[in-house]
Structures are given as C-alpha cells and as structure tokens.
Design an enzyme around this catalytic site. Structure first.
Site, PDB file in Angstrom:
ATOM      1  N   ASP A 136      44.014   1.656 110.096  1.00 25.03           N
ATOM      2  CA  ASP A 136      44.402   2.960 109.563  1.00 25.03           C
ATOM      3  C   ASP A 136      43.406   4.196 110.638  1.00 25.03           C
ATOM      4  O   ASP A 136      44.277   5.260 111.036  1.00 25.03           O
ATOM      5  CB  ASP A 136      43.580   2.608 108.164  1.00 25.03           C
ATOM      6  CG  ASP A 136      41.855   2.059 108.219  1.00 25.03           C
ATOM      7  OD1 ASP A 136      41.901   1.194 109.000  1.00 25.03           O
ATOM      8  OD2 ASP A 136      41.311   3.586 107.774  1.00 25.03           O
ATOM      9  N   ASP A 174      38.535   0.971 113.051  1.00 26.35           N
ATOM     10  CA  ASP A 174      38.697  -0.701 112.269  1.00 26.35           C
ATOM     11  C   ASP A 174      39.576  -1.083 113.004  1.00 26.35           C
ATOM     12  O   ASP A 174      40.640  -0.786 113.390  1.00 26.35           O
ATOM     13  CB  ASP A 174      38.021  -0.450 111.000  1.00 26.35           C
ATOM     14  CG  ASP A 174      38.533  -0.006 110.211  1.00 26.35           C
ATOM     15  OD1 ASP A 174      39.778  -0.271 110.224  1.00 26.35           O
ATOM     16  OD2 ASP A 174      38.077   0.100 108.815  1.00 26.35           O
ATOM     17  N   TYR A 190      38.923   2.814 100.707  1.00 23.34           N
ATOM     18  CA  TYR A 190      40.174   4.070 100.118  1.00 23.34           C
ATOM     19  C   TYR A 190      39.806   3.929  98.231  1.00 23.34           C
ATOM     20  O   TYR A 190      41.207   3.139  97.607  1.00 23.34           O
ATOM     21  CB  TYR A 190      41.326   2.998 100.311  1.00 23.34           C
ATOM     22  CG  TYR A 190      41.443   3.681 101.902  1.00 23.34           C
ATOM     23  CD1 TYR A 190      41.441   5.225 102.082  1.00 23.34           C
ATOM     24  CD2 TYR A 190      41.452   2.785 103.016  1.00 23.34           C
ATOM     25  CE1 TYR A 190      41.407   5.488 103.755  1.00 23.34           C
ATOM     26  CE2 TYR A 190      41.444   3.060 104.545  1.00 23.34           C
ATOM     27  CZ  TYR A 190      40.864   4.596 104.520  1.00 23.34           C
ATOM     28  OH  TYR A 190      41.524   4.843 105.894  1.00 23.34           O
ATOM     29  N   GLU A 248      35.924   9.915 113.962  1.00 25.02           N
ATOM     30  CA  GLU A 248      36.814   8.719 113.733  1.00 25.02           C
ATOM     31  C   GLU A 248      37.587   9.464 113.528  1.00 25.02           C
ATOM     32  O   GLU A 248      39.289  10.276 112.553  1.00 25.02           O
ATOM     33  CB  GLU A 248      36.687   8.214 112.655  1.00 25.02           C
ATOM     34  CG  GLU A 248      37.438   6.673 112.142  1.00 25.02           C
ATOM     35  CD  GLU A 248      36.603   5.574 111.505  1.00 25.02           C
ATOM     36  OE1 GLU A 248      37.189   4.594 111.663  1.00 25.02           O
ATOM     37  OE2 GLU A 248      35.656   6.355 110.433  1.00 25.02           O
TER      38      GLU A 248
END
Length: 517
Positions: A103, A106, A254, A494
């Site tokens: 995603d 990571d 999430y 990120e």
C-alpha cells in the site's frame, strides 16, 4: 525521463498506410476504454498557459505502481531496481495470494486500501482513458495487477482474504520486500467475522474494473463483474465492520472510522453502472438515505466513500436522465459548495499557499481525490449543460476545472517551497521518502540480505534514497506549507497507492486540455 519530439512530414501516399497500420495495432494490442456519449472534452486554446508538463507527470504517476508491485515481476517491468517478493504469500492458509500491491512504504498487503486504489484507478480510466493515448495500456496494466490479486482474494465464496503480513511485526523492521522475513500471516473475513466495508469496496473495485476491460477483454470483464456481484451480496448479507472482528490486525493502520454504510452505497453504485441491472437502482432508492446519501461528510478517501458515491450517482441523473436519482445532483453540489472559497456553505481549509488541507496525515490523498472529483463532475455538468448551485450562487464547470488545476499545480511545484511533491518530477522533489524499498540499496547494488534491524541504519540516515521511486506522491506539506523531507516523518513523507490512483485521471484531463496528449 525527458521526452524528445521529432518533427516530420507525411505525404499523401504514406499517411493512409500509417493510419491503417495504427488502427490495426490498436485492434491487436490495445483495448479501448468505455466511452460515454457526451460532447468533446474542454481543451484550452493556448498551450503556453500550461504551468507544467502534465503528460510527463501522468506517465510517472502510473509508473509508480510498478514500484509497489508484490509477487513475480514481469519481463516488461520498467522500475528495474525492484525484484520479486512475497512469492509464498497465502501459504499460511494454503491459498495463493501472490501479487497485488504494497500500500505504501511498508511490506504489508492491506486489502481495504488496495481495493479503493483499484476502484479509483479504474474510474480514472473510465472517465479519461480515451485521452491517455500511449499511457492507456500502462494504466490498464496497473489496474489488472490489482484485479488479478483481488480475484485470488475472493476465490472462495463468502470469504475474502483481506491482509497478508503482520503490520506490527513488519513495522518493527526496515527491510526490502525482496528480503522480508517477518511473518506473512493471512487474515480473512467470512460469515462469522464479517467485513462489509472491505467486501463492498472490493465489489466496487471489481465492478469498476470490469468496465475498463469490457471492450478489449470481455471474458475477463465478465469474470470481474460476476465476482463483484457475488462479493457485494456477501457484503450486504453479512453486515459488520472488519474493524471489529479484526481490530488487533487492521487498527490503527486501516481502521474503518466511517462505518460500512458508505461502502455499501458506493458498491451498489458501481454495480448499477457495471451491470445496469435494475435491482441495484432499486437498492439505492430504498437504502440510499439510511446508507448516508444525504450526510454532510465532505472528505473522500480510502475510509469514506459517500462523496464519491454521490458524484457517481449524480451522473446517472445528469447524463442518463434517471429521475429516481435526482437528489444526488444536490448532494454532489453540496460537496463542491463546501470547497469553493467564498461560496455559501464553504467550509474547506486551505494553506497560505493555496493547498486544500484536510488533515496532517497524508493530506495529499485528499488533494488528489478531490481534484479528480472536480474535473469529473465538471465533465458531467458540461455534458448536461448545467452548473453547481450553492444556495442561489452558481458556479460553472470552468470554476471546478480551475480549482483542480490549482491543486495539481501546487502538487507539481507551484508552492511556497517551489518543490514538486511527486518524486522524479521537476528539478526539486522529496529525496528521503518513507519507503523501505526506495531507501535501502537495491538487490542489484547490494545482493546480500540486509537484516531487519540493520535496515534502520538506512532509515535514520540523512542521505537521499538510493532508488528513485518515480511518480510517488508523498503525504505533502503541513497546514503552513512546510515540508521537512525527513524519512522518519511518515505523515508527510510516505507515498501510497491511493494517493496516485485518482491523480492519474486528473493529470490525463489536464494533459489533454493543454494539448500535451
């Protein structure tokens, strides 16, 4: 990644031959996006007013997805510093879950944001794929990399595998995906542990993607829409939040804060669009209000889909003239009224430099999703010859397009720091993004394994990332237009797939409208 333009002349002998060859190539190699019957796209008259090379940004925004790939990489992989990873994913539950996307920075595969990414990439192609020219095939491949995985994740009826990897253990290491040795745990939802939000979003993704492939690969398209129907039935029949049953796994990463009602409305809207089966229109008519159609939540992203559903359904009224959905025009207008500075009911916040600011954590995702909605709704309004109505004040499609352009230009460098927030675009862009694969030496440069804890030496370094994750859009500046470019600052540094997915459509529109495509 500059482009070279070659000028040449065509005689009247060679032109027909080239055109016929081009047409044959299209038929053999490409599929066409679904076309809506509407007037031609708005095109600006003067290329000199283009602030940026939107075509270059479009190319890079799609290329980014290759850097997020998990699984066995294909021979035509363009981001070559990435290698195969996660080749045994799913084996913990004796299923094949190889593939899909990481995603963000990571090495976990989270099904909820991956499905939303897929829906938005598909919507970008549905609305603006006809403008993408050479990038259409790349955009479609980006969609298919996700849908091939989602088909695996939904292969068993009334079950969806919604995550691969233990996020807490993954985050305790700073490893290349090619090296990862943290547990590749598999987590699922089913009748006993429902997850209506992730299931309905997965149904939306599969339904939207079926429209992307309808003309060029009808067999694959039918597979996608058939699976979408089944998955939506599961989402609606076994209602419950995956954030409850899988709380220790998916939260706080999430966790679904908005409830699952928005995804049920969103999923039904996409199935209505993909199937034209009247049962979905009836479902929306009966359940729309209880699912939050009229709520005043004005943030559109991986968690809350209400705004997207309203705008998607408004098209059915504006363009397709479906009278039962007439309320969605007003619902959609309310969202845009909240954005327009000086309009009645305006409530959106902007930084001093003019960037839409929703929240400190990955704010750019809301900039890109909102910009996509602005150009998409402008398209619907132009097609139906109507305007945004804000309590008596009216705003034209041109106003919405100008707002989207301003947001995109800020992202690409027209901001107080004169910095592009897309990696690899422009002369100045983030150098130390929060991304394991980008920040660690590539396998080609450093074949030996870099263990879990040793990776943090690279994470804590002030050196620029050795691997350029071209096209990655980071979380962006704070509410004061400040951006420290620190690798440890995941909120601002990120990138994520759901930041880029709607960006693809917005950039395709801008590149075309300024004569770059």
């Amino acid at each position: 990644m500059g482009r070279t333009t070659m000028a040449f002349s065509l005689s009247y002998f060679t032109l027909p031959l080239l055109l016929s060859c081009f047409a044959a190539c299209l038929l053999l190699c490409h599929c066409f996006p679904p076309q809506h019957k509407s007037k031609p796209f708005h095109r600006h008259n003067h290329r000199r007013f283009a602030s940026h090379n939107y075509r270059d940004a479009l190319t890079k925004s799609i290329l980014f997805f290759e850097g997020q790939r998990s699984g066995k990489l294909p021979s035509n992989q363009r981001m070559t510093w990435r290698k195969d990873s996660g080749l045994s994913d799913g084996s913990a539950m004796h299923v094949n879950l190889v593939g899909g996307y990481y995603d963000a920075g990571d090495n976990v595969k989270f099904g909820f944001p991956m499905a939303f990414t897929t829906t938005m990439l598909s919507w970008s192609v549905i609305e603006f794929g006809g403008l993408m020219k050479g990038e259409l095939q790349n955009a479609r491949q980006a969609v298919r990399w996700a849908t091939d995985y989602l088909l695996k994740a939904t292969a068993h009826p009334d079950t969806i595998y919604v995550q691969v990897g233990d996020a807490n253990k993954d985050h305790a290491c700073w490893e290349r995906p090619e090296d990862m040795d943290t547990p590749r745990s598999v987590f699922k939802i089913d009748k006993n542990t429902p997850g209506s939000e992730v299931a309905a979003e997965t149904a939306a993704a599969l339904a939207a993607a079926s429209l992307v492939f309808r003309r060029c690969d009808p067999t694959y398209s039918k597979l996608l829409v058939g699976r979408a129907i089944r998955v939506f039935q599961f989402a609606d029949k076994y209602r419950g939040a995956y954030s409850n049953g899988l709380k220790s796994v998916v939260c706080p990463f999430y966790c679904d804060f908005s409830g699952y009602e928005d995804e049920l409305l969103w999923g039904a809207a996409w199935l209505h669009k993909a199937t034209k089966n009247p049962i979905y229109l009836r479902y929306i008519e009966v359940n729309g209000q209880t699912l939050g159609a009229g709520e005043s939540d004005n943030t559109f992203g991986w968690d809350n889909k209400h705004v997207g559903a309203r705008i998607l359904l408004s098209r059915e009224f504006l363009v397709q003239k479906l009278q039962p959905l007439h309320d969605y025009k007003a619902h959609a207008d309310n969202f845009f009224c909240s954005l327009i500075p000086g309009a009645p009911f305006s409530s959106a916040q902007y930084t001093p430099g003019g960037l839409l600011f929703k929240m400190s954590d990955s704010n750019m995702q809301y900039v890109t999703s909102t910009s996509f909605l602005l150009v998409t709704y402008a398209k619907y309004l132009k097609s139906s010859r109507t305007v945004v109505n804000c309590g008596g004040s009216v705003f034209s499609p041109k106003t919405l397009r100008a707002m989207a352009k301003k947001q995109m230009d800020y992202l690409l460098g027209d901001n107080p720091l004169r910095m592009s927030y897309m990696v690899g675009y422009g002369p100045r862009y983030p150098q130390r993004i929060h991304h394991r694969a980008s920040s660690l030496p590539s396998k080609s440069a450093h074949p030996a394994k870099i263990p879990c804890s040793l990776g943090f030496n690279y994470m804590n370094s002030r050196s620029p990332n050795p691997n350029i994750l071209v096209g990655a859009v980071v979380g962006g500046p704070d509410q004061h237009d400040h951006f420290p470019d620190q690798r440890s600052d995941y909120e601002q540094s990120e990138p994520a797939t759901y930041v880029n997915a709607p960006l693809v459509g917005a950039l395709a529109y801008l590149a075309h409208s300024f004569g770059q495509l």
